[in-house]
Every structure is written in structure tokens, then in C-alpha cells.
Write a protein that holds these residues in place. Structure first.
Motif, PDB file in Angstrom:
ATOM      1  N   THR A   1      16.674  19.832   0.377  1.00 32.07           N
ATOM      2  CA  THR A   1      17.771  19.322  -0.446  1.00 32.07           C
ATOM      3  C   THR A   1      17.446  17.889  -0.807  1.00 32.07           C
ATOM      4  OG1 THR A   1      20.156  18.816  -0.513  1.00 32.07           O
ATOM      5  CG2 THR A   1      19.073  18.682   1.633  1.00 32.07           C
TER       6      THR A   1
ATOM      7  N   SER B   1      30.307  18.306   2.145  1.00 31.29           N
ATOM      8  CA  SER B   1      31.583  18.517   1.450  1.00 31.29           C
ATOM      9  C   SER B   1      32.781  18.542   2.385  1.00 31.29           C
ATOM     10  CB  SER B   1      31.534  19.836   0.673  1.00 31.29           C
ATOM     11  OG  SER B   1      31.409  20.949   1.548  1.00 31.29           O
TER      12      SER B   1
ATOM     13  N   THR C   1      21.560  18.696  -3.692  1.00 33.96           N
ATOM     14  CA  THR C   1      21.217  19.981  -4.298  1.00 33.96           C
ATOM     15  C   THR C   1      20.812  20.993  -3.234  1.00 33.96           C
ATOM     16  OG1 THR C   1      18.869  19.436  -4.430  1.00 33.96           O
ATOM     17  CG2 THR C   1      20.267  18.752  -6.287  1.00 33.96           C
ATOM     18  N   MET C   2      20.651  22.231  -3.654  1.00 34.37           N
ATOM     19  CA  MET C   2      19.898  23.217  -2.891  1.00 34.37           C
ATOM     20  C   MET C   2      18.626  23.486  -3.692  1.00 34.37           C
ATOM     21  SD  MET C   2      20.746  27.107  -1.576  1.00 34.37           S
ATOM     22  CE  MET C   2      21.924  26.594  -0.333  1.00 34.37           C
TER      23      MET C   2
ATOM     24  N   LEU D   1      25.043  21.264   3.055  1.00 37.26           N
ATOM     25  CA  LEU D   1      26.004  21.098   1.963  1.00 37.26           C
ATOM     26  C   LEU D   1      27.434  21.310   2.456  1.00 37.26           C
ATOM     27  CD1 LEU D   1      24.098  22.866  -0.967  1.00 37.26           C
ATOM     28  CD2 LEU D   1      24.200  20.429  -0.422  1.00 37.26           C
TER      29      LEU D   1
ATOM     30  N   SER E   1      28.646  13.852  -2.172  1.00 41.15           N
ATOM     31  CA  SER E   1      28.997  13.278  -0.869  1.00 41.15           C
ATOM     32  C   SER E   1      30.016  12.170  -1.022  1.00 41.15           C
ATOM     33  CB  SER E   1      27.748  12.721  -0.179  1.00 41.15           C
ATOM     34  OG  SER E   1      27.149  11.708  -0.982  1.00 41.15           O
TER      35      SER E   1
ATOM     36  N   THR F   1      20.044  24.698   4.456  1.00 40.79           N
ATOM     37  CA  THR F   1      20.507  23.808   3.386  1.00 40.79           C
ATOM     38  C   THR F   1      21.975  24.024   3.098  1.00 40.79           C
ATOM     39  OG1 THR F   1      18.296  23.765   2.409  1.00 40.79           O
ATOM     40  CG2 THR F   1      20.120  23.108   0.994  1.00 40.79           C
ATOM     41  N   GLU F   2      22.411  25.278   3.133  1.00 41.89           N
ATOM     42  CA  GLU F   2      23.839  25.547   2.943  1.00 41.89           C
ATOM     43  C   GLU F   2      24.665  24.850   4.018  1.00 41.89           C
ATOM     44  OE1 GLU F   2      27.073  29.169   3.273  1.00 41.89           O
ATOM     45  OE2 GLU F   2      25.075  29.663   2.502  1.00 41.89           O
TER      46      GLU F   2
ATOM     47  N   SER G   1      25.181  20.888  -7.672  1.00 42.92           N
ATOM     48  CA  SER G   1      25.123  19.876  -6.615  1.00 42.92           C
ATOM     49  C   SER G   1      26.487  19.734  -5.959  1.00 42.92           C
ATOM     50  CB  SER G   1      24.674  18.524  -7.168  1.00 42.92           C
ATOM     51  OG  SER G   1      25.660  17.961  -8.021  1.00 42.92           O
ATOM     52  N   VAL G   2      26.479  19.150  -4.765  1.00 44.84           N
ATOM     53  CA  VAL G   2      27.701  18.898  -4.002  1.00 44.84           C
ATOM     54  C   VAL G   2      27.800  17.401  -3.752  1.00 44.84           C
ATOM     55  CG1 VAL G   2      28.913  19.285  -1.832  1.00 44.84           C
ATOM     56  CG2 VAL G   2      27.654  21.165  -2.907  1.00 44.84           C
TER      57      VAL G   2
ATOM     58  N   SER H   1      25.042  13.065  -4.966  1.00 47.20           N
ATOM     59  CA  SER H   1      25.205  14.489  -4.682  1.00 47.20           C
ATOM     60  C   SER H   1      23.929  15.083  -4.105  1.00 47.20           C
ATOM     61  CB  SER H   1      25.571  15.241  -5.964  1.00 47.20           C
ATOM     62  OG  SER H   1      26.835  14.853  -6.449  1.00 47.20           O
TER      63      SER H   1
END
Length: 429
Positions: A102, A341, A322-323, A337, A156, A333-334, A153-154, A320
Motif C-alpha cells: 500500500t 479508516s 491505496t491497495m 486500510l 487517513s 493490506t485490507e 484510496s482510503v 490516503s
């Protein structure tokens, strides 16, 4: 599957294990082959290598390791240099099929090239899985989404770009309202003239990227949020008279800045306000760290307000994650994330970094006065995307805007508004 250093290491380890078992007679035809998907690391790539950024990353990693104790956080980023150098290094790794699991990116159009090249995957399902569409503002979801409704993307955190920092003592000493609130660019320019005549540097600024940052706030303050957004979706023409007026304003505002701007970055420009050498500085809210370090109090030692003409608008950028596509363990990676979040992750990280959580359901009691003010604005105001920080345009267009700005107001700038406007129009394609 892309081959990475970690993949290569895993293959070597698995091969050695097979040979060892065979030599010892411990492997039988009925036993499972060693799996390449047995590692429990997540490699996180950032350029957060010092100061509050590194401390914030460490805090986020601590939350991650508590939430996911079976997965090891690995700082897989660069140890020196800023975001620009890190992005060049990251691009090299991606092109050479050595991706981190990520990586840090500014949410928005900065992701376009990564998406087009297939380096990142759609994480929209995670927004549903973790209920993020319910706790992120709708305007933010819209800004994060591509035209086909996907999200890559997520965030932060959330930073606000359209903040003006001012020294109220300098303003009051020169007969200017120390609240530093301006409903229009014209009113702001009038006070810049007063300060200039008094021998004070009216507005501090640094090298080219900080000038592009100033440009975006002048565009926003002159055009308003709808027309400003139109620059990025094509509904506002770069050749329109309204844009001409905004660029004239930018030229005028730049004429009241320090002559040594090319020798300064944002911290040095901010310190001019802290030390009373300058009255104003327009910079994102990461600048609050400089005032905190100087032990200055919001509302007394300094003021932080919306940039002239931009009240009621939140000019956003988001750090943000990514994966990355074709990685060894998407599950790890999940998990990262999920932490990024989560309430716990966003609170721990943002309390240190000085930004605000993207989530609207966090307990605000532990945040600073500035952060609570920013949280309220983010919740209530119209959200627009930052030009200078990758939210509004792809990297190639931002580079073209930066080059045009340097040629316009740099040390040997031509100062020709018409030529500047043509270059900006060309950058939009």
C-alpha cells in the motif's frame, strides 16, 4: 502475480523448506506444498520520515498492531526527501514490478495515472464493508469517486488548504482589523497596500509549489466554489474573463510578497509571520505545527481564518492509502486500510499530525481549538479540491501549472497575464 522482492524471498524460503523436508524424510505425497501466501506483513510506503508525520505514522502503526496482532507493520517507504522525490522513487518501483503493499497518495485526480496504469485496485467494497459511506461526508465521497463511481484510496486524514495565518499584533499596529477576515480579494489587496506602505512584508510565500498553493486560493476566492470546481470538470473556461480577473488578482497579490521567496519553503515563510516580519501567510493547516512549536495560542498569538473570499468553503486534500494491484497478500493490506479508516486510527493519527479525521463520528474533545474549528467547517461548508496537492488535477497537469507559474512570477518571470492564462488553458488539454 507481479514479482516483488518479498515474493522472491518467499519463493526462496518455500524452496528451501521443500528441500529440507525431503532431505529429512518429513514430506509425504499427502502433505500440502508450502504456500507463498503465508507471510503476515504489510509493507506501507510513505514519505513520512521525520517530525510530526513520522510520529503520526508510528501512532497509526501502534493502533494497527493492536487491532491486527497477527500482521506485522513494515515501514516500506523512503527515509529522506519530500513527497515529490518519494513519488519518483515509488514510480520506479511500480514500473520495475516491485510494489509496496500500500502506498501514500493524495486522494483525487493524483490517482488517475496509477489507475490508468493498473497499479491500484478499486476499494469501493471496503467502503460498504466498514460503513465508510455513512461516516464520511457525501461531498468527500463524491470527491474521492471516479466518474464510474469507483474509489481507489482510503483517507487517513483531511487537510484544509485555504487557510490564512496572520499575526494580529502586526495588523493592529498598522490599523488593520486583527481578525484578518476578508470577504473579498479586493478588500485584502487594500490592506496589503497599507502594510507595504508601512514597510512591513504584507504576505510571505515560499518557493514555486507554495505559489501554486496561493494561486489556487486566489482562484477560489475570486471565482467562488462553483466556478472554481468548473475549472476541473470543464464547465469553467480557463480563457474566460472571470479567470482573467482572478489571474490579475494573483499577480497583484504576488507583488506584495517577499523577494527572497525562491529561497524559502513553507516553514520559513510561516516563521516570517510568527516572528512579525510578515503580516499574512496562506498555507494549508499543517502550518499549525509551526505555531504550536513557537508556543503561540490561537486567537492571541496568531489567527487562522479562511483565505480571502473563501469563507464557507473547505478546500480539501487528503493523505490516503491505496491497495496496490497484484500483491502477495491483499488481506494484510485490507487490514491496514481498515485501521486507517477506523475511529481509533484516525483519532490517534490526526491528534499528532494536526489534520482532522475524515470521519464525522469521532469524539472531538481531545482535539485542539484549531482542529475543532476545522472539523466544524468540514462538516458544514462546501468542499472543493486542492489544485496544488493532487486532489483536483493529475500529476502531469499540476506539473504544467507549476511550470507556468514559475515563468509568470518567478525570479525572471514575464508577468504577462495573457501568456499565463494561455499556458494554464493549455495545461487543461
Amino acid at each position: 502475480m507481479r514479482v516483488t522482492r518479498r515474493t522472491t524471498a518467499a519463493v526462496a524460503t518455500a524452496t528451501a523448506l521443500v528441500m529440507t523436508l525431503a532431505a529429512c524424510g518429513g514430506a509425504s505425497s499427502g502433505e500440502a506444498e508450502p504456500s507463498l501466501r503465508t507471510h503476515t506483513d504489510v509493507g506501507v510506503y510513505t514519505w513520512w520520515a521525520a517530525g510530526v508525520e513520522k510520529t503520526g505514522l508510528d501512532a497509526l502503526a501502534d493502533v494497527f498492531e493492536k487491532q491486527h496482532p497477527d500482521i506485522r507493520f513494515v515501514n516500506d517507504g523512503v527515509t529522506g526527501g519530500g513527497g515529490s522525490a518519494a513519488k519518483d522513487h515509488l514510480q520506479s518501483r511500480l514500473e520495475n514490478q516491485d510494489p509496496p503493499d500500500t502506498f501514500l497518495v493524495h486522494a483525487g485526480a493524483e490517482l488517475d495515472d496509477y489507475i490508468a496504469d493498473g497499479y491500484v485496485v478499486d476499494v469501493s467494497d471496503l467502503y460498504k464493508k466498514y460503513g465508510l459511506t455513512d461516516v464520511f461526508p457525501k461531498d468527500l465521497i463524491d470527491q474521492l469517486s471516479t466518474e464510474d463511481g469507483k474509489i481507489y484510496s482510503v483517507p487517513s486524514n483531511i487537510h484544509r488548504a485555504n487557510v490564512m495565518w496572520a499575526n494580529p499584533s502586526v495588523l493592529e499596529a498598522n490599523g488593520i482589523d486583527p481578525s484578518a477576515r476578508y470577504e473579498s480579494i479586493d478588500a485584502f489587496i487594500a490592506d496589503l497596500e497599507k502594510l507595504d506602505q508601512a514597510g512591513i512584508t504584507p504576505l510571505s510565500v515560499g518557493t514555486t509549489w507554495t505559489q501554486v498553493h496561493l494561486l489556487e486560493t486566489v482562484l477560489l476566492g475570486t471565482l467562488g466554489p462553483d466556478a472554481y470546481n468548473g475549472l476541473w470538470d470543464g464547465s469553467t473556461s480557463w480563457t474566460s474573463p472571470e479567470v482573467t480577473a482572478a489571474l490579475e488578482n494573483f499577480k497583484t497579490v504576488m507583488s506584495f510578497t517577499n523577494e527572497d521567496r525562491e529561497e524559502r519553503d513553507w516553514p520559513e515563510a510561516t516563521k516570517m509571520v510568527i516572528g512579525g516580519e510578515a503580516a499574512f501567510n496562506i498555507m494549508g493547516d499543517w502550518a499549525v505545527s509551526a505555531f504550536d512549536e513557537a508556543d503561540m495560542t490561537l486567537g492571541e498569538g496568531y489567527v487562522a481564518v479562511a483565505a480571502p473570499g473563501t469563507a464557507g468553503t473547505f478546500d480539501f486534500l487528503a493523505d490516503s492509502f491505496t491497495m496496490t494491484a497484484d500483491i502477495l497478500s491483499p488481506e494484510s493490506t485490507e487490514a491496514w486500510l481498515e485501521t486507517v479508516s477506523s475511529k481509533e486510527g484516525q483519532v490517534a493519527f490526526n491528534k499528532i499530525k494536526g489534520s482532522i479525521p475524515a470521519r464525522t463520528d469521532v469524539d472531538r474533545s481531545g482535539f485542539t481549538d484549531y482542529q475543532r474549528m476545522a472539523l466544524k467547517s468540514f462538516e458544514e461548508d462546501a468542499i472543493v479540491s486542492s489544485l496544488a496537492h493532487g486532489a483536483a488535477v493529475p500529476v502531469a497537469q499540476l506539473n504544467a501549472v507549476s511550470d507556468a507559474t514559475l515563468k509568470f512570477v518567478g525570479a525572471n518571470g514575464h508577468g504577462d497575464v495573457s501568456a499565463f492564462q494561455s499556458a494554464l488553458a493549455a495545461s487543461a488539454g
